[in-house]
Design a protein around this motif. Structure first.
Motif, PDB file in Angstrom:
ATOM      1  N   ALA A  78      14.675 -17.893 -61.263  1.00 22.47           N
ATOM      2  CA  ALA A  78      15.522 -19.056 -61.025  1.00 22.47           C
ATOM      3  C   ALA A  78      14.705 -20.229 -60.496  1.00 22.47           C
ATOM      4  CB  ALA A  78      16.629 -18.696 -60.040  1.00 22.47           C
ATOM      5  N   ARG A  79      15.048 -21.404 -60.961  1.00 24.10           N
ATOM      6  CA  ARG A  79      14.403 -22.628 -60.484  1.00 24.10           C
ATOM      7  C   ARG A  79      15.193 -23.132 -59.274  1.00 24.10           C
ATOM      8  NH1 ARG A  79      11.503 -25.561 -64.768  1.00 24.10           N
ATOM      9  NH2 ARG A  79      12.679 -27.473 -64.330  1.00 24.10           N
ATOM     10  N   LEU A  80      14.571 -23.072 -58.097  1.00 24.91           N
ATOM     11  CA  LEU A  80      15.243 -23.381 -56.834  1.00 24.91           C
ATOM     12  C   LEU A  80      14.662 -24.636 -56.202  1.00 24.91           C
ATOM     13  CD1 LEU A  80      16.272 -20.920 -54.038  1.00 24.91           C
ATOM     14  CD2 LEU A  80      14.883 -22.916 -53.448  1.00 24.91           C
ATOM     15  N   VAL A  81      15.551 -25.502 -55.716  1.00 20.77           N
ATOM     16  CA  VAL A  81      15.178 -26.726 -55.016  1.00 20.77           C
ATOM     17  C   VAL A  81      15.866 -26.712 -53.653  1.00 20.77           C
ATOM     18  CG1 VAL A  81      15.687 -29.211 -54.966  1.00 20.77           C
ATOM     19  CG2 VAL A  81      14.666 -28.193 -57.005  1.00 20.77           C
ATOM     20  N   PHE A  82      15.173 -27.192 -52.642  1.00 19.86           N
ATOM     21  CA  PHE A  82      15.749 -27.246 -51.296  1.00 19.86           C
ATOM     22  C   PHE A  82      16.599 -28.502 -51.126  1.00 19.86           C
ATOM     23  CE2 PHE A  82      11.962 -24.587 -50.661  1.00 19.86           C
ATOM     24  CZ  PHE A  82      12.561 -23.468 -50.080  1.00 19.86           C
ATOM     25  N   TYR A  83      17.757 -28.326 -50.485  1.00 20.10           N
ATOM     26  CA  TYR A  83      18.616 -29.480 -50.183  1.00 20.10           C
ATOM     27  C   TYR A  83      18.091 -30.216 -48.953  1.00 20.10           C
ATOM     28  CZ  TYR A  83      22.595 -32.293 -48.793  1.00 20.10           C
ATOM     29  OH  TYR A  83      23.394 -33.342 -48.420  1.00 20.10           O
ATOM     30  N   HIS A  84      17.723 -29.471 -47.916  1.00 21.99           N
ATOM     31  CA  HIS A  84      17.064 -30.059 -46.749  1.00 21.99           C
ATOM     32  C   HIS A  84      15.561 -29.831 -46.884  1.00 21.99           C
ATOM     33  CE1 HIS A  84      21.163 -29.049 -45.240  1.00 21.99           C
ATOM     34  NE2 HIS A  84      21.063 -30.250 -44.729  1.00 21.99           N
ATOM     35  N   HIS A  85      14.783 -30.828 -46.511  1.00 25.27           N
ATOM     36  CA  HIS A  85      13.326 -30.686 -46.595  1.00 25.27           C
ATOM     37  C   HIS A  85      12.895 -29.488 -45.747  1.00 25.27           C
ATOM     38  CE1 HIS A  85       9.058 -31.568 -46.181  1.00 25.27           C
ATOM     39  NE2 HIS A  85       9.172 -32.421 -47.190  1.00 25.27           N
ATOM     40  N   PRO A  86      12.079 -28.582 -46.287  1.00 26.42           N
ATOM     41  CA  PRO A  86      11.720 -27.347 -45.564  1.00 26.42           C
ATOM     42  C   PRO A  86      11.055 -27.564 -44.214  1.00 26.42           C
ATOM     43  CG  PRO A  86      11.060 -27.221 -47.866  1.00 26.42           C
ATOM     44  CD  PRO A  86      11.504 -28.624 -47.637  1.00 26.42           C
ATOM     45  N   GLN A  87      10.354 -28.676 -44.047  1.00 21.87           N
ATOM     46  CA  GLN A  87       9.695 -28.949 -42.770  1.00 21.87           C
ATOM     47  C   GLN A  87      10.412 -30.011 -41.925  1.00 21.87           C
ATOM     48  OE1 GLN A  87       7.305 -28.584 -45.625  1.00 21.87           O
ATOM     49  NE2 GLN A  87       7.477 -26.486 -44.850  1.00 21.87           N
ATOM     50  N   ALA A  88      11.556 -30.488 -42.414  1.00 18.54           N
ATOM     51  CA  ALA A  88      12.297 -31.527 -41.690  1.00 18.54           C
ATOM     52  C   ALA A  88      13.761 -31.461 -42.099  1.00 18.54           C
ATOM     53  CB  ALA A  88      11.712 -32.908 -41.983  1.00 18.54           C
ATOM     54  N   GLU A  89      14.542 -30.663 -41.377  1.00 15.73           N
ATOM     55  CA  GLU A  89      15.914 -30.390 -41.791  1.00 15.73           C
ATOM     56  C   GLU A  89      16.821 -31.611 -41.736  1.00 15.73           C
ATOM     57  OE1 GLU A  89      17.353 -27.159 -39.451  1.00 15.73           O
ATOM     58  OE2 GLU A  89      16.416 -25.639 -40.725  1.00 15.73           O
ATOM     59  N   ASN A  90      16.406 -32.664 -41.032  1.00 16.14           N
ATOM     60  CA  ASN A  90      17.213 -33.876 -40.974  1.00 16.14           C
ATOM     61  C   ASN A  90      16.989 -34.786 -42.181  1.00 16.14           C
ATOM     62  OD1 ASN A  90      14.627 -34.042 -39.775  1.00 16.14           O
ATOM     63  ND2 ASN A  90      15.115 -36.057 -38.930  1.00 16.14           N
ATOM     64  N   PHE A  91      16.114 -34.372 -43.095  1.00 18.28           N
ATOM     65  CA  PHE A  91      15.914 -35.078 -44.361  1.00 18.28           C
ATOM     66  C   PHE A  91      16.624 -34.294 -45.460  1.00 18.28           C
ATOM     67  CE2 PHE A  91      12.775 -37.071 -41.836  1.00 18.28           C
ATOM     68  CZ  PHE A  91      12.389 -38.254 -42.450  1.00 18.28           C
ATOM     69  N   SER A  92      17.497 -34.964 -46.199  1.00 21.88           N
ATOM     70  CA  SER A  92      18.255 -34.274 -47.250  1.00 21.88           C
ATOM     71  C   SER A  92      18.031 -34.923 -48.606  1.00 21.88           C
ATOM     72  CB  SER A  92      19.746 -34.262 -46.919  1.00 21.88           C
ATOM     73  OG  SER A  92      20.241 -35.577 -46.754  1.00 21.88           O
ATOM     74  N   LEU A  93      18.309 -34.154 -49.638  1.00 22.85           N
ATOM     75  CA  LEU A  93      18.058 -34.553 -51.019  1.00 22.85           C
ATOM     76  C   LEU A  93      18.839 -35.818 -51.376  1.00 22.85           C
ATOM     77  CD1 LEU A  93      18.045 -32.143 -54.045  1.00 22.85           C
ATOM     78  CD2 LEU A  93      19.498 -34.161 -54.114  1.00 22.85           C
ATOM     79  N   LYS A  94      18.147 -36.789 -51.970  1.00 23.26           N
ATOM     80  CA  LYS A  94      18.792 -38.034 -52.377  1.00 23.26           C
ATOM     81  C   LYS A  94      18.625 -38.332 -53.865  1.00 23.26           C
ATOM     82  CE  LYS A  94      20.577 -39.225 -48.506  1.00 23.26           C
ATOM     83  NZ  LYS A  94      22.037 -39.221 -48.345  1.00 23.26           N
ATOM     84  N   TYR A  95      17.507 -37.926 -54.429  1.00 20.49           N
ATOM     85  CA  TYR A  95      17.253 -38.263 -55.840  1.00 20.49           C
ATOM     86  C   TYR A  95      16.255 -37.281 -56.417  1.00 20.49           C
ATOM     87  CZ  TYR A  95      16.854 -41.265 -59.953  1.00 20.49           C
ATOM     88  OH  TYR A  95      16.911 -41.752 -61.236  1.00 20.49           O
ATOM     89  N   SER A  96      16.404 -36.988 -57.703  1.00 17.18           N
ATOM     90  CA  SER A  96      15.469 -36.090 -58.374  1.00 17.18           C
ATOM     91  C   SER A  96      15.146 -36.641 -59.755  1.00 17.18           C
ATOM     92  CB  SER A  96      16.068 -34.678 -58.502  1.00 17.18           C
ATOM     93  OG  SER A  96      17.265 -34.714 -59.253  1.00 17.18           O
ATOM     94  N   SER A  97      13.972 -36.267 -60.247  1.00 18.51           N
ATOM     95  CA  SER A  97      13.527 -36.771 -61.550  1.00 18.51           C
ATOM     96  C   SER A  97      12.396 -35.907 -62.084  1.00 18.51           C
ATOM     97  CB  SER A  97      13.053 -38.223 -61.420  1.00 18.51           C
ATOM     98  OG  SER A  97      12.534 -38.708 -62.646  1.00 18.51           O
ATOM     99  N   ALA A  98      12.225 -35.949 -63.376  1.00 14.94           N
ATOM    100  CA  ALA A  98      11.064 -35.307 -63.988  1.00 14.94           C
ATOM    101  C   ALA A  98       9.886 -36.267 -64.058  1.00 14.94           C
ATOM    102  CB  ALA A  98      11.419 -34.816 -65.394  1.00 14.94           C
ATOM    103  N   SER A  99      10.105 -37.515 -63.611  1.00 12.93           N
ATOM    104  CA  SER A  99       9.081 -38.552 -63.710  1.00 12.93           C
ATOM    105  C   SER A  99       8.538 -38.914 -62.335  1.00 12.93           C
ATOM    106  CB  SER A  99       9.682 -39.805 -64.361  1.00 12.93           C
ATOM    107  OG  SER A  99       8.848 -40.923 -64.179  1.00 12.93           O
ATOM    108  N   VAL A 100       7.230 -38.811 -62.169  1.00 23.42           N
ATOM    109  CA  VAL A 100       6.603 -39.225 -60.916  1.00 23.42           C
ATOM    110  C   VAL A 100       6.801 -40.721 -60.678  1.00 23.42           C
ATOM    111  CG1 VAL A 100       4.419 -39.415 -59.677  1.00 23.42           C
ATOM    112  CG2 VAL A 100       4.872 -37.397 -61.062  1.00 23.42           C
ATOM    113  N   ALA A 101       6.663 -41.499 -61.731  1.00 21.89           N
ATOM    114  CA  ALA A 101       6.798 -42.954 -61.592  1.00 21.89           C
ATOM    115  C   ALA A 101       8.214 -43.318 -61.142  1.00 21.89           C
ATOM    116  CB  ALA A 101       6.472 -43.628 -62.926  1.00 21.89           C
ATOM    117  N   GLU A 102       9.209 -42.664 -61.703  1.00 23.31           N
ATOM    118  CA  GLU A 102      10.587 -42.973 -61.338  1.00 23.31           C
ATOM    119  C   GLU A 102      10.876 -42.598 -59.886  1.00 23.31           C
ATOM    120  OE1 GLU A 102      15.169 -42.207 -62.906  1.00 23.31           O
ATOM    121  OE2 GLU A 102      13.542 -40.933 -63.631  1.00 23.31           O
ATOM    122  N   ILE A 103      10.394 -41.434 -59.449  1.00 25.67           N
ATOM    123  CA  ILE A 103      10.667 -41.001 -58.083  1.00 25.67           C
ATOM    124  C   ILE A 103       9.945 -41.906 -57.087  1.00 25.67           C
ATOM    125  CG2 ILE A 103       8.837 -39.346 -57.519  1.00 25.67           C
ATOM    126  CD1 ILE A 103      12.557 -38.566 -57.230  1.00 25.67           C
TER     127      ILE A 103
END
Length: 295
Positions: free
Chosen positions: A2-27
C-alpha cells in the motif's frame, strides 16, 4: 504494498497535509504561495508523490495551561448563559485530564474557541430520545473542536453528564469493569470518530491523493484511513454536511452502546433533557465532582 502518506508530519504533529502533487515544481510553487510555516516530504514511490504540510512552528505544553477565572470570564462573557456553563465545565475537564495524564500526551495544538461551544449546543435535538440527545451533544462538541486538546475525552464526559441529567444515579460502564476493558470497546468508537472528522475536513485533499494512487493516509496515533472506503468526490461544503451526519449517527450509536453496557435499557426510550435541564445539571449537579476520576 500500500502507498501510505502521513496526514501529520512525522516529526512535527502540528503540521498537517495541505497539498500534494507528482510535480516537484508545483509543490514548490505552492510552498512559495503559502503564508504559513511549511514542511515538505517527498514519498519515494515508484511514481513519487510530494506533500506540503502547513502548521505552527511551536506547540505549547499543556502543563503550562492556566485557564484562571478572570481569563476564562473574559473569553466567555459574550456567550449566552448555556454556552458559558458548558465552556466552564469543559475547561475544568481539560484541566483534570492534563492533571492525570502524561505530559507528552497533552500538548496544545490550537487556541481555545469558546464561541464554537454555543454553535454545538444550537445543533442538538433537545428533548429527543436520550441516546439521540447524548450522542448529538458528544458529536457536536467534537466536531466544533473548541478545546486545544482532549475534545474526544471531554465529549464523552459531556455525553455522560447528559445521561446523568435525566438519571443522576446512572453509572458509566467503566465503573463496572477495569480500564483495559473500557478501552477495548471505547477506543474503536474514538478511532472511527477521528477518521470521520479527518475525512470531513479534507475530502478534496484526500481526493487529490487518491488520484495520485495513494491508498492510505495515516494521522497521529497510528490511525489509518483507507481512502477507497470513503466518498471523496463532492464539494467541500457537501462533505462537511455529509460527514457531520455520519458522525452524529456514530456518536448516537455510541450513546446507545453505553446505556446497553451499563444495563440501562430502560433509558433507551427515555426522553432526553431539554437544553435548560442539561445546563441546570451542569451548573448545580456537578459542584462536588472531582473530574480527575473520569480520566
Amino acid at each position: 504494498m500500500a502507498r501510505l502518506v502521513f496526514y501529520h508530519h512525522p516529526q512535527a504533529e502540528n503540521f498537517s497535509l495541505k497539498y500534494s502533487s507528482a510535480s516537484v515544481a508545483e509543490i514548490r510553487s505552492q510552498r512559495e504561495q503559502s503564508d504559513e510555516s511549511t514542511k515538505l516530504i517527498g514519498y519515494p514511490f515508484e511514481a513519487p508523490v510530494y506533500v506540503l504540510y502547513e502548521g505552527d512552528s511551536e506547540i505549547e505544553s499543556a502543563q503550562d495551561i492556566d485557564f484562571d477565572q478572570e481569563w476564562l470570564s473574559d473569553r466567555i462573557r459574550d456567550l449566552p448563559r448555556a454556552g458559558q456553563v458548558v465552556a466552564f465545565r469543559l475547561v475544568e475537564l481539560l484541566e483534570a485530564a492534563v492533571d492525570v495524564r502524561d505530559e507528552d500526551e497533552f500538548r496544545l495544538y490550537k487556541e481555545f474557541e469558546p464561541q464554537k461551544i454555543q454553535q454545538a449546543l444550537d445543533h442538538v435535538s433537545w428533548g429527543a430520545p436520550l441516546p439521540t440527545v447524548a450522542g448529538e451533544v458528544m458529536s457536536n462538541l467534537i466536531l466544533r473542536h473548541s478545546l486545544p486538546n482532549a475534545n474526544h475525552r471531554t465529549g464523552i464526559a459531556m455525553l455522560q453528564f447528559c445521561i446523568e441529567s435525566v438519571d443522576p444515579d446512572f453509572e458509566m460502564p467503566r465503573t463496572h469493569v477495569d480500564d483495559d476493558s473500557w478501552r477495548e470497546w471505547v477506543d474503536p468508537y474514538i478511532v472511527d470518530s477521528k477518521r470521520l472528522i479527518t475525512v470531513r475536513r479534507n475530502n478534496l485533499r484526500f481526493k487529490q491523493l487518491e488520484e495520485l494512487d495513494v491508498d492510505l493516509v495515516e494521522r497521529k496515533d497510528g490511525i489509518q484511513i483507507r481512502l477507497a472506503e470513503f466518498e471523496l468526490d463532492m464539494h467541500w461544503r457537501e462533505a462537511l454536511s455529509e460527514y457531520a451526519g455520519q458522525h452524529e449517527s456514530h456518536c448516537t450509536d455510541f450513546a446507545q452502546a453505553v446505556l446497553e453496557r451499563a444495563g440501562r435499557d430502560d433509558l433507551l426510550d427515555r426522553q432526553g433533557p431539554t437544553k435548560q435541564e442539561f445546563i441546570t445539571y451542569l451548573e448545580d449537579g456537578l459542584v462536588e465532582r472531582d473530574f480527575r476520576e473520569m480520566f
